[in-house]
Write a protein that holds these residues in place. Structure first.
Motif, PDB file in Angstrom:
ATOM      1  N   ILE A  21      43.034  34.827  43.845  1.00 33.28           N
ATOM      2  CA  ILE A  21      42.957  34.224  42.509  1.00 33.28           C
ATOM      3  C   ILE A  21      41.632  34.590  41.846  1.00 33.28           C
ATOM      4  CG2 ILE A  21      42.641  32.013  41.298  1.00 33.28           C
ATOM      5  CD1 ILE A  21      44.730  30.863  43.353  1.00 33.28           C
ATOM      6  N   LEU A  22      40.543  34.393  42.568  1.00 36.59           N
ATOM      7  CA  LEU A  22      39.217  34.673  42.003  1.00 36.59           C
ATOM      8  C   LEU A  22      39.035  36.161  41.727  1.00 36.59           C
ATOM      9  CD1 LEU A  22      37.057  32.196  44.097  1.00 36.59           C
ATOM     10  CD2 LEU A  22      37.901  31.919  41.755  1.00 36.59           C
ATOM     11  N   LYS A  23      39.601  37.008  42.583  1.00 35.09           N
ATOM     12  CA  LYS A  23      39.540  38.451  42.372  1.00 35.09           C
ATOM     13  C   LYS A  23      40.289  38.823  41.093  1.00 35.09           C
ATOM     14  CE  LYS A  23      40.569  42.849  44.698  1.00 35.09           C
ATOM     15  NZ  LYS A  23      41.560  43.455  43.799  1.00 35.09           N
ATOM     16  N   LEU A  24      41.501  38.292  40.905  1.00 36.19           N
ATOM     17  CA  LEU A  24      42.284  38.583  39.706  1.00 36.19           C
ATOM     18  C   LEU A  24      41.556  38.106  38.456  1.00 36.19           C
ATOM     19  CD1 LEU A  24      44.872  39.545  38.285  1.00 36.19           C
ATOM     20  CD2 LEU A  24      45.877  37.300  38.799  1.00 36.19           C
ATOM     21  N   ARG A  25      41.034  36.883  38.487  1.00 35.02           N
ATOM     22  CA  ARG A  25      40.302  36.364  37.326  1.00 35.02           C
ATOM     23  C   ARG A  25      39.087  37.234  37.015  1.00 35.02           C
ATOM     24  NH1 ARG A  25      40.267  29.907  38.554  1.00 35.02           N
ATOM     25  NH2 ARG A  25      38.036  30.312  38.388  1.00 35.02           N
ATOM     26  N   SER A  26      38.370  37.662  38.039  1.00 36.61           N
ATOM     27  CA  SER A  26      37.190  38.504  37.835  1.00 36.61           C
ATOM     28  C   SER A  26      37.576  39.876  37.282  1.00 36.61           C
ATOM     29  CB  SER A  26      36.432  38.647  39.162  1.00 36.61           C
ATOM     30  OG  SER A  26      35.253  39.377  38.972  1.00 36.61           O
ATOM     31  N   GLU A  27      38.655  40.464  37.806  1.00 38.44           N
ATOM     32  CA  GLU A  27      39.114  41.772  37.318  1.00 38.44           C
ATOM     33  C   GLU A  27      39.397  41.735  35.820  1.00 38.44           C
ATOM     34  OE1 GLU A  27      42.546  42.518  39.762  1.00 38.44           O
ATOM     35  OE2 GLU A  27      41.379  43.475  41.337  1.00 38.44           O
ATOM     36  N   ILE A  28      40.029  40.651  35.354  1.00 40.87           N
ATOM     37  CA  ILE A  28      40.442  40.582  33.959  1.00 40.87           C
ATOM     38  C   ILE A  28      39.333  40.027  33.072  1.00 40.87           C
ATOM     39  CG2 ILE A  28      42.155  39.667  32.330  1.00 40.87           C
ATOM     40  CD1 ILE A  28      43.167  41.721  34.611  1.00 40.87           C
ATOM     41  N   PHE A  29      38.835  38.831  33.406  1.00 38.16           N
ATOM     42  CA  PHE A  29      37.915  38.141  32.495  1.00 38.16           C
ATOM     43  C   PHE A  29      36.497  38.690  32.516  1.00 38.16           C
ATOM     44  CE2 PHE A  29      41.042  34.611  33.383  1.00 38.16           C
ATOM     45  CZ  PHE A  29      41.729  34.769  32.189  1.00 38.16           C
ATOM     46  N   VAL A  30      36.097  39.326  33.595  1.00 36.90           N
ATOM     47  CA  VAL A  30      34.738  39.882  33.675  1.00 36.90           C
ATOM     48  C   VAL A  30      34.751  41.393  33.456  1.00 36.90           C
ATOM     49  CG1 VAL A  30      32.674  40.156  35.110  1.00 36.90           C
ATOM     50  CG2 VAL A  30      33.981  38.012  35.200  1.00 36.90           C
ATOM     51  N   VAL A  31      35.542  42.110  34.261  1.00 35.71           N
ATOM     52  CA  VAL A  31      35.520  43.573  34.213  1.00 35.71           C
ATOM     53  C   VAL A  31      36.293  44.114  33.009  1.00 35.71           C
ATOM     54  CG1 VAL A  31      36.080  45.702  35.448  1.00 35.71           C
ATOM     55  CG2 VAL A  31      35.197  43.715  36.704  1.00 35.71           C
ATOM     56  N   GLU A  32      37.605  43.784  32.913  1.00 32.37           N
ATOM     57  CA  GLU A  32      38.426  44.344  31.828  1.00 32.37           C
ATOM     58  C   GLU A  32      37.881  43.937  30.459  1.00 32.37           C
ATOM     59  OE1 GLU A  32      42.714  43.264  30.029  1.00 32.37           O
ATOM     60  OE2 GLU A  32      42.809  44.012  32.088  1.00 32.37           O
ATOM     61  N   GLN A  33      37.491  42.660  30.319  1.00 32.38           N
ATOM     62  CA  GLN A  33      37.007  42.181  29.023  1.00 32.38           C
ATOM     63  C   GLN A  33      35.511  42.387  28.850  1.00 32.38           C
ATOM     64  OE1 GLN A  33      38.574  38.194  28.470  1.00 32.38           O
ATOM     65  NE2 GLN A  33      40.646  38.975  28.280  1.00 32.38           N
ATOM     66  N   ASN A  34      34.866  43.008  29.840  1.00 39.93           N
ATOM     67  CA  ASN A  34      33.446  43.335  29.779  1.00 39.93           C
ATOM     68  C   ASN A  34      32.624  42.117  29.336  1.00 39.93           C
ATOM     69  OD1 ASN A  34      31.244  45.012  30.069  1.00 39.93           O
ATOM     70  ND2 ASN A  34      31.317  45.704  27.949  1.00 39.93           N
ATOM     71  N   CYS A  35      32.822  41.022  30.054  1.00 39.92           N
ATOM     72  CA  CYS A  35      32.194  39.753  29.679  1.00 39.92           C
ATOM     73  C   CYS A  35      31.498  39.152  30.892  1.00 39.92           C
ATOM     74  CB  CYS A  35      33.265  38.797  29.150  1.00 39.92           C
ATOM     75  SG  CYS A  35      32.609  37.203  28.644  1.00 39.92           S
TER      76      CYS A  35
END
Length: 148
Positions: A21-35
């Motif tokens: 769950i945390l990996k998926l959230r990090s992939e999208i909300f941090v990496v993909e969205q560059n945030c």
């Protein structure tokens, strides 16, 4: 292709589920969205976790909150679908499951969300209505939306 849904309180998540769950959230909300932001906001322990699995992999997820935790009403947050599976339209299924989960687990119909502005039409298709002006959250335009 069918996705399998389950809702679990924090303390019943396995170590592997929590990691995924945390990996998926990090992939999208941090990496993909560059945030750069702190995803671990202290609310995971207060949430029910809606998990969508396909072929043993967590591909969709959201947090469900009863009223009074994030907003006065019940709320849905951290709505995410793995980028590799978005063509399947599982985001819509995820929202239907999340709304049903709020009703079945909390007995609530009124739901408030803090939505990323670019997803306004997506949330409107699930009965949400914009109730605030645009605001920045972690430098990303958001709006508050409600569903009665």
């Amino acid at each position: 292709m069918e996705i399998h849904w389950k809702i679990k309180p924090f303390e019943t998540l396995s170590t592997n589920e929590l990691y995924d769950i945390l990996k998926l959230r990090s992939e999208i909300f941090v990496v993909e969205q560059n945030c750069v932001y702190l995803d671990l906001d202290g609310k995971d322990k207060l949430a029910l976790h809606l998990i969508g699995e396909f072929e043993g992999k967590i591909v969709a997820y959201s947090r469900l909150f009863k009223s009074g935790i994030t907003f006065d009403n019940a709320s849905i947050g951290r709505v995410v679908v793995d980028a590799n599976y978005r063509d399947n339209k599982w985001g819509h299924e995820l929202m239907r499951e999340a709304i049903a989960g709020i009703k079945s687990h909390f007995g609530e119909n009124k739901i408030t969300i803090g939505a990323q502005l670019y997803l306004k039409k997506f949330y409107e298709s699930h009965g949400f209505v914009q109730t605030s002006e645009m605001y920045l959250e972690d430098d990303i335009p958001h709006i508050k939306m409600k569903r009665e």
